[in-house]
Design a protein around this motif. Structure first.
Motif, PDB file in Angstrom:
ATOM      1  N   ILE A 200       0.465   1.392  -2.512  1.00  0.00           N
ATOM      2  CA  ILE A 200       1.469   0.523  -3.107  1.00  0.00           C
ATOM      3  C   ILE A 200       2.670   1.380  -3.479  1.00  0.00           C
ATOM      4  O   ILE A 200       2.522   2.518  -3.959  1.00  0.00           O
ATOM      5  CB  ILE A 200       0.935  -0.221  -4.354  1.00  0.00           C
ATOM      6  CG1 ILE A 200       2.027  -1.134  -4.935  1.00  0.00           C
ATOM      7  CG2 ILE A 200       0.392   0.730  -5.402  1.00  0.00           C
ATOM      8  CD1 ILE A 200       1.539  -2.076  -6.026  1.00  0.00           C
ATOM      9  N   SER A 201       3.867   0.878  -3.233  1.00  0.00           N
ATOM     10  CA  SER A 201       5.076   1.634  -3.560  1.00  0.00           C
ATOM     11  C   SER A 201       5.340   1.578  -5.064  1.00  0.00           C
ATOM     12  O   SER A 201       4.961   0.615  -5.737  1.00  0.00           O
ATOM     13  CB  SER A 201       6.275   1.081  -2.791  1.00  0.00           C
ATOM     14  OG  SER A 201       6.572  -0.229  -3.228  1.00  0.00           O
ATOM     15  N   ARG A 202       5.978   2.603  -5.588  1.00  0.00           N
ATOM     16  CA  ARG A 202       6.268   2.673  -7.030  1.00  0.00           C
ATOM     17  C   ARG A 202       7.067   1.469  -7.505  1.00  0.00           C
ATOM     18  O   ARG A 202       6.822   0.940  -8.595  1.00  0.00           O
ATOM     19  CB  ARG A 202       7.036   3.960  -7.339  1.00  0.00           C
ATOM     20  CG  ARG A 202       6.199   5.224  -7.269  1.00  0.00           C
ATOM     21  CD  ARG A 202       7.056   6.436  -7.656  1.00  0.00           C
ATOM     22  NE  ARG A 202       6.275   7.652  -7.757  1.00  0.00           N
ATOM     23  CZ  ARG A 202       6.009   8.462  -6.737  1.00  0.00           C
ATOM     24  NH1 ARG A 202       6.480   8.153  -5.512  1.00  0.00           N
ATOM     25  NH2 ARG A 202       5.288   9.556  -6.906  1.00  0.00           N
ATOM     26  N   ARG A 203       8.011   1.020  -6.709  1.00  0.00           N
ATOM     27  CA  ARG A 203       8.910  -0.048  -7.171  1.00  0.00           C
ATOM     28  C   ARG A 203       8.239  -1.419  -7.226  1.00  0.00           C
ATOM     29  O   ARG A 203       8.786  -2.355  -7.802  1.00  0.00           O
ATOM     30  CB  ARG A 203      10.160  -0.106  -6.303  1.00  0.00           C
ATOM     31  CG  ARG A 203       9.953  -0.556  -4.878  1.00  0.00           C
ATOM     32  CD  ARG A 203      11.217  -0.318  -4.066  1.00  0.00           C
ATOM     33  NE  ARG A 203      11.137  -0.845  -2.721  1.00  0.00           N
ATOM     34  CZ  ARG A 203      11.604  -2.028  -2.373  1.00  0.00           C
ATOM     35  NH1 ARG A 203      12.167  -2.821  -3.269  1.00  0.00           N
ATOM     36  NH2 ARG A 203      11.505  -2.443  -1.124  1.00  0.00           N
ATOM     37  N   HIS A 204       7.033  -1.547  -6.642  1.00  0.00           N
ATOM     38  CA  HIS A 204       6.330  -2.819  -6.682  1.00  0.00           C
ATOM     39  C   HIS A 204       5.165  -2.822  -7.668  1.00  0.00           C
ATOM     40  O   HIS A 204       4.523  -3.859  -7.859  1.00  0.00           O
ATOM     41  CB  HIS A 204       5.800  -3.164  -5.284  1.00  0.00           C
ATOM     42  CG  HIS A 204       6.875  -3.527  -4.317  1.00  0.00           C
ATOM     43  ND1 HIS A 204       6.797  -3.243  -2.964  1.00  0.00           N
ATOM     44  CD2 HIS A 204       8.069  -4.142  -4.501  1.00  0.00           C
ATOM     45  CE1 HIS A 204       7.875  -3.671  -2.359  1.00  0.00           C
ATOM     46  NE2 HIS A 204       8.672  -4.219  -3.271  1.00  0.00           N
ATOM     47  N   GLU A 205       4.889  -1.689  -8.288  1.00  0.00           N
ATOM     48  CA  GLU A 205       3.726  -1.585  -9.172  1.00  0.00           C
ATOM     49  C   GLU A 205       3.853  -2.487 -10.403  1.00  0.00           C
ATOM     50  O   GLU A 205       2.890  -3.146 -10.800  1.00  0.00           O
ATOM     51  CB  GLU A 205       3.521  -0.126  -9.593  1.00  0.00           C
ATOM     52  CG  GLU A 205       3.009   0.755  -8.476  1.00  0.00           C
ATOM     53  CD  GLU A 205       2.876   2.213  -8.895  1.00  0.00           C
ATOM     54  OE1 GLU A 205       2.226   2.972  -8.169  1.00  0.00           O
ATOM     55  OE2 GLU A 205       3.441   2.581  -9.954  1.00  0.00           O
ATOM     56  N   LYS A 206       5.022  -2.507 -11.011  1.00  0.00           N
ATOM     57  CA  LYS A 206       5.212  -3.285 -12.222  1.00  0.00           C
ATOM     58  C   LYS A 206       5.020  -4.782 -11.963  1.00  0.00           C
ATOM     59  O   LYS A 206       4.364  -5.481 -12.746  1.00  0.00           O
ATOM     60  CB  LYS A 206       6.611  -3.034 -12.794  1.00  0.00           C
ATOM     61  CG  LYS A 206       6.853  -3.690 -14.142  1.00  0.00           C
ATOM     62  CD  LYS A 206       8.216  -3.307 -14.700  1.00  0.00           C
ATOM     63  CE  LYS A 206       8.447  -3.938 -16.056  1.00  0.00           C
ATOM     64  NZ  LYS A 206       9.794  -3.566 -16.610  1.00  0.00           N
ATOM     65  N   ALA A 207       5.564  -5.268 -10.844  1.00  0.00           N
ATOM     66  CA  ALA A 207       5.440  -6.684 -10.508  1.00  0.00           C
ATOM     67  C   ALA A 207       3.978  -7.047 -10.240  1.00  0.00           C
ATOM     68  O   ALA A 207       3.510  -8.110 -10.650  1.00  0.00           O
ATOM     69  CB  ALA A 207       6.296  -7.015  -9.294  1.00  0.00           C
ATOM     70  N   LEU A 208       3.243  -6.149  -9.566  1.00  0.00           N
ATOM     71  CA  LEU A 208       1.837  -6.415  -9.298  1.00  0.00           C
ATOM     72  C   LEU A 208       1.029  -6.425 -10.587  1.00  0.00           C
ATOM     73  O   LEU A 208       0.149  -7.264 -10.782  1.00  0.00           O
ATOM     74  CB  LEU A 208       1.264  -5.382  -8.322  1.00  0.00           C
ATOM     75  CG  LEU A 208      -0.226  -5.555  -7.983  1.00  0.00           C
ATOM     76  CD1 LEU A 208      -0.486  -6.908  -7.333  1.00  0.00           C
ATOM     77  CD2 LEU A 208      -0.709  -4.431  -7.074  1.00  0.00           C
ATOM     78  N   PHE A 209       1.330  -5.494 -11.478  1.00  0.00           N
ATOM     79  CA  PHE A 209       0.629  -5.435 -12.758  1.00  0.00           C
ATOM     80  C   PHE A 209       0.827  -6.738 -13.539  1.00  0.00           C
ATOM     81  O   PHE A 209      -0.131  -7.299 -14.090  1.00  0.00           O
ATOM     82  CB  PHE A 209       1.136  -4.248 -13.577  1.00  0.00           C
ATOM     83  CG  PHE A 209       0.508  -4.149 -14.936  1.00  0.00           C
ATOM     84  CD1 PHE A 209      -0.787  -3.686 -15.087  1.00  0.00           C
ATOM     85  CD2 PHE A 209       1.215  -4.528 -16.077  1.00  0.00           C
ATOM     86  CE1 PHE A 209      -1.370  -3.604 -16.335  1.00  0.00           C
ATOM     87  CE2 PHE A 209       0.639  -4.448 -17.331  1.00  0.00           C
ATOM     88  CZ  PHE A 209      -0.651  -3.977 -17.461  1.00  0.00           C
ATOM     89  N   LYS A 210       2.032  -7.270 -13.573  1.00  0.00           N
ATOM     90  CA  LYS A 210       2.314  -8.528 -14.261  1.00  0.00           C
ATOM     91  C   LYS A 210       1.561  -9.685 -13.611  1.00  0.00           C
ATOM     92  O   LYS A 210       1.008 -10.559 -14.294  1.00  0.00           O
ATOM     93  CB  LYS A 210       3.812  -8.815 -14.259  1.00  0.00           C
ATOM     94  CG  LYS A 210       4.625  -7.931 -15.191  1.00  0.00           C
ATOM     95  CD  LYS A 210       6.096  -8.337 -15.166  1.00  0.00           C
ATOM     96  CE  LYS A 210       6.921  -7.505 -16.147  1.00  0.00           C
ATOM     97  NZ  LYS A 210       8.352  -7.901 -16.111  1.00  0.00           N
ATOM     98  N   LEU A 211       1.526  -9.681 -12.271  1.00  0.00           N
ATOM     99  CA  LEU A 211       0.862 -10.746 -11.540  1.00  0.00           C
ATOM    100  C   LEU A 211      -0.638 -10.760 -11.811  1.00  0.00           C
ATOM    101  O   LEU A 211      -1.237 -11.818 -12.063  1.00  0.00           O
ATOM    102  CB  LEU A 211       1.121 -10.571 -10.040  1.00  0.00           C
ATOM    103  CG  LEU A 211       0.618 -11.680  -9.108  1.00  0.00           C
ATOM    104  CD1 LEU A 211       1.295 -13.000  -9.423  1.00  0.00           C
ATOM    105  CD2 LEU A 211       0.869 -11.287  -7.653  1.00  0.00           C
TER     106      LEU A 211
END
Length: 249
Positions: free
Chosen positions: A229-240
């Motif tokens: 997973i790319s760093r810039r998508h980690e936060k969005a995945l964590f929220k999801l």
């Protein structure tokens, strides 16, 4: 709601079947069962419901002295209701072959003179429950050549770009199958917003994520597989994932 149609000309056996199915329903958590009891084929013919996977017909073969009455009726039922399950209960074992000759796709054939009727009925209703639950699940539809196939969303882990053909991708399922699709990730993402873009070459199913290793930027799935997973998508995945977990609790 499950609709159970019982055809049995012996009232005591009719009530006994109903009581067994009521007990089975409680044991396997079938919350809603609607019973319809008949002692003649003519009665049932006049009360055939709309075709549905929620219909279950339990038919005695011999009705009012006619040994094949249940089989004859089953042909009519199958013409009228392709989705229903049909279970035969009878003392006439010799008609097992005839059941298949009539091609009514009976789910089961249970002999009355055996002691395991309850266990066999329970097995059948567990199967019916699982089939209904599976058919009600949201599915991902895809085409391979001229064949259209559907797979439940919860059977998909992720998609990845096919490096040998960038106009296609590979789908990885929870049972570790790899299926090549003639779609790129962008098209799948557009058609089904359920999936999440974890990285340029990976589209994942968030409901199958067991753990995210933010230190090593890796997603782990329940079946043991993993993907980056790319760093810039980690936060969005964590929220999801957090939102999903809160909804499930």
């Amino acid at each position: 709601m499950l609709h159970v149609f019982i055809l049995e000309d012996d009232h005591d056996q009719q009530r006994h079947l109903k009581m067994m199915i009521e007990k089975i329903s409680r044991e396997i958590s079938l919350t809603a069962v609607d019973f319809h009891l008949f002692n003649s084929t003519d009665q049932l013919k006049l009360n055939l419901p709309l075709s549905s996977k929620d219909n279950v017909y339990i038919l005695d073969l011999e009705i009012n002295g006619i040994k094949t009455a249940g089989l004859e009726l089953s042909k009519l039922i199958r013409q009228h209701d392709e989705l229903a399950n049909i279970i035969f209960i009878t003392v006439h074992d010799e008609f097992v072959y005839t059941t298949y000759k009539y091609r009514v796709s009976a789910l089961d054939f249970i002999a009355k003179d055996r002691e395991n009727i309850y266990e066999e009925l329970k097995r059948d209703f567990i199967h019916i429950k699982n089939e209904i639950q599976s058919s009600n699940k949201e599915k991902f539809t895809y085409r391979i050549y001229s064949e259209v196939t559907k797979i439940p969303l919860d059977k998909i882990c992720y998609f990845t770009t096919n490096t040998a053909n960038y106009h296609s991708c590979i789908m990885y399922t929870t049972d570790n199958k790899e299926i090549q699709l003639n779609y790129n990730l962008h098209k799948i993402e557009k058609l089904n917003p359920h999936f999440f873009r974890a990285q340029r070459s990976y589209l994942i199913n968030p409901s199958q994520v067991r753990q995210v290793d933010f230190l090593n930027h890796t997603i782990f799935f329940y079946n043991g597989s993993s993907c980056p997973i790319s760093r810039r998508h980690e936060k969005a995945l964590f929220k999801l994932i957090t939102k999903r977990n809160n909804l499930n609790n």
